[in-house]
Design an enzyme around this catalytic site. Structure first.
Site, PDB file in Angstrom:
ATOM      1  N   HIS A  82       0.812  -1.219   0.000  1.00  0.00           N
ATOM      2  CA  HIS A  82       0.000   0.000   0.000  1.00  0.00           C
ATOM      3  C   HIS A  82       0.846   1.269   0.000  1.00  0.00           C
ATOM      4  O   HIS A  82       0.308   2.369  -0.099  1.00  0.00           O
ATOM      5  CB  HIS A  82      -1.008  -0.004   1.164  1.00  0.00           C
ATOM      6  CG  HIS A  82      -0.455   0.374   2.496  1.00  0.00           C
ATOM      7  ND1 HIS A  82       0.006  -0.530   3.423  1.00  0.00           N
ATOM      8  CD2 HIS A  82      -0.292   1.589   3.075  1.00  0.00           C
ATOM      9  CE1 HIS A  82       0.413   0.109   4.503  1.00  0.00           C
ATOM     10  NE2 HIS A  82       0.238   1.391   4.320  1.00  0.00           N
ATOM     11  N   ASP A 127       0.116  -7.504   1.712  1.00  0.00           N
ATOM     12  CA  ASP A 127       0.610  -6.125   1.757  1.00  0.00           C
ATOM     13  C   ASP A 127       2.139  -6.088   1.788  1.00  0.00           C
ATOM     14  O   ASP A 127       2.739  -5.753   2.807  1.00  0.00           O
ATOM     15  CB  ASP A 127      -0.004  -5.400   2.972  1.00  0.00           C
ATOM     16  CG  ASP A 127       0.162  -3.894   2.873  1.00  0.00           C
ATOM     17  OD1 ASP A 127       0.604  -3.402   1.813  1.00  0.00           O
ATOM     18  OD2 ASP A 127      -0.138  -3.206   3.875  1.00  0.00           O
ATOM     19  N   GLN A 215       0.881   5.869  11.529  1.00  0.00           N
ATOM     20  CA  GLN A 215       0.972   6.345  10.150  1.00  0.00           C
ATOM     21  C   GLN A 215       2.402   6.793   9.814  1.00  0.00           C
ATOM     22  O   GLN A 215       3.017   7.547  10.570  1.00  0.00           O
ATOM     23  CB  GLN A 215      -0.009   7.499   9.924  1.00  0.00           C
ATOM     24  CG  GLN A 215      -1.376   7.028   9.434  1.00  0.00           C
ATOM     25  CD  GLN A 215      -2.047   6.023  10.348  1.00  0.00           C
ATOM     26  OE1 GLN A 215      -1.993   6.165  11.557  1.00  0.00           O
ATOM     27  NE2 GLN A 215      -2.675   5.013   9.784  1.00  0.00           N
ATOM     28  N   GLY A 216       2.909   6.316   8.705  1.00  0.00           N
ATOM     29  CA  GLY A 216       4.276   6.635   8.296  1.00  0.00           C
ATOM     30  C   GLY A 216       5.271   5.541   8.647  1.00  0.00           C
ATOM     31  O   GLY A 216       6.403   5.542   8.171  1.00  0.00           O
ATOM     32  N   ASP A 217       4.860   4.623   9.488  1.00  0.00           N
ATOM     33  CA  ASP A 217       5.710   3.459   9.796  1.00  0.00           C
ATOM     34  C   ASP A 217       5.473   2.325   8.808  1.00  0.00           C
ATOM     35  O   ASP A 217       6.258   1.370   8.743  1.00  0.00           O
ATOM     36  CB  ASP A 217       5.431   2.944  11.215  1.00  0.00           C
ATOM     37  CG  ASP A 217       5.893   3.913  12.282  1.00  0.00           C
ATOM     38  OD1 ASP A 217       6.950   4.542  12.095  1.00  0.00           O
ATOM     39  OD2 ASP A 217       5.196   4.055  13.308  1.00  0.00           O
ATOM     40  N   SER A 218       4.402   2.422   8.056  1.00  0.00           N
ATOM     41  CA  SER A 218       4.040   1.379   7.097  1.00  0.00           C
ATOM     42  C   SER A 218       5.209   0.963   6.227  1.00  0.00           C
ATOM     43  O   SER A 218       6.014   1.794   5.805  1.00  0.00           O
ATOM     44  CB  SER A 218       2.955   1.882   6.151  1.00  0.00           C
ATOM     45  OG  SER A 218       1.713   1.606   6.691  1.00  0.00           O
TER      46      SER A 218
END
Ligand code: ARG
Length: 271
Positions: A82, A127, A215-218
């Site tokens: 993603h 993912d 959010q942003g660690d993905s």
């Protein structure tokens, strides 16, 4: 809830994070400047983490679209599906490696050459993605990935430059934390059909919350030590309802499920 999650695209940008309880939204690129210290001076960072030392997790990569990743080979980064737009030639991503502080002058910045998104990725499970770099990074170690589920248990390390709280800012300094494994049955109680148990592994402090990726660690790795004491990647940061909420563990791609597919994809990229 799931269809809601699926509707979100990266291009809706960070504002959508506040709206999205369950979100696969990566963070924005770090804009510069140190995050503001919290009044009261409690240094709870990354949602319950602390600063990683320079060189502590040398395989960690920050990607310019606002995601994390890990060096799978010298010129291939393993991240989340993603975090990318699809497969094919791609020179638009910059990978930053070799530093805990993104502003460090010793940062190694390398452009992407090609992206390979998990075949069949449609927003639920699967993912993972590979980013082939324009140049090999020679002086940094890679992170081994789990080939089976033997070590998909215990305590895991998470790390990233993502938000330090729900709706929080991207971070300049790499943050780290420890989260315990949460079994599929328990995680399904939290997420029902949104969870794809074969593809996903959950982790977090179920009772108290307080520690999580955000959010942003993905795309970044979740890892532990193997029996020889070497780091082993067991997960890829994927999604969660909010961040660090009690009863809502973080959901990670289960790397062991995809180990063979990842290898085949890397071979295809010539890595
Ligand atoms: N999808 C998020 C990202 O793009 C990661 C969210 C992880 N959330 C969590 N509660 N563990 O950065």
């Amino acid at each position: 809830m799931r269809s809601y999650r699926k509707l979100l695209t990266r291009s809706t940008a960070v504002g959508a994070v506040a709206l999205a309880a369950v979100s696969l939204q990566p963070g924005s690129a770090f804009a510069g400047g140190a995050p503001t210290p919290r009044p009261g001076g409690v240094h709870t960072k990354v949602v319950g983490g602390t600063k990683a030392d320079q060189g502590e997790f040398p395989f960690m990569v920050r990607l310019s679209m606002g995601c994390g990743g890990a060096l799978y080979t010298k010129d291939i980064v393993l991240t989340a599906a993603h975090c990318v737009d699809g497969s094919g030639p791609n020179t638009s991503i910059t990978a930053t490696a070799g530093v805990a502080d993104l502003q460090d002058s010793k940062a190694i910045n390398v452009k992407s050459k090609e992206v390979l998104q998990a075949p069949g990725y449609n927003g639920k499970g699967k993912d993972w993605a590979l980013i082939k770099l324009d140049k090999a990074i020679d002086n940094l170690p890679t992170l081994k990935i789990a080939q089976d589920d033997k070590l998909n248990n215990g305590d895991f390390t998470i790390a990233g430059w993502g938000a330090d709280k729900e709706g929080g800012d991207q971070q300049r300094y790499l943050l780290k934390a420890t989260v315990p494994f949460v079994d599929d049955a328990t995680c399904q109680k939290a997420y029902g059909d949104q969870l794809t148990p074969g593809d996903e592994i959950c982790a977090g402090k179920l009772d108290t919350g307080g520690v999580d990726t955000c959010q942003g660690d993905s795309g970044g790795p979740m890892f532990r030590k193997d029996d020889s004491g070497a780091f082993l990647q067991v997960g890829i940061v994927s999604w969660g309802e909010g961040c660090a909420r009690p009863g809502k563990p973080g959901v990670y791609s289960e790397v062991s499920t995809f180990a063979k597919d990842i290898k085949a994809a890397a071979d295809k990229l010539g890595g």
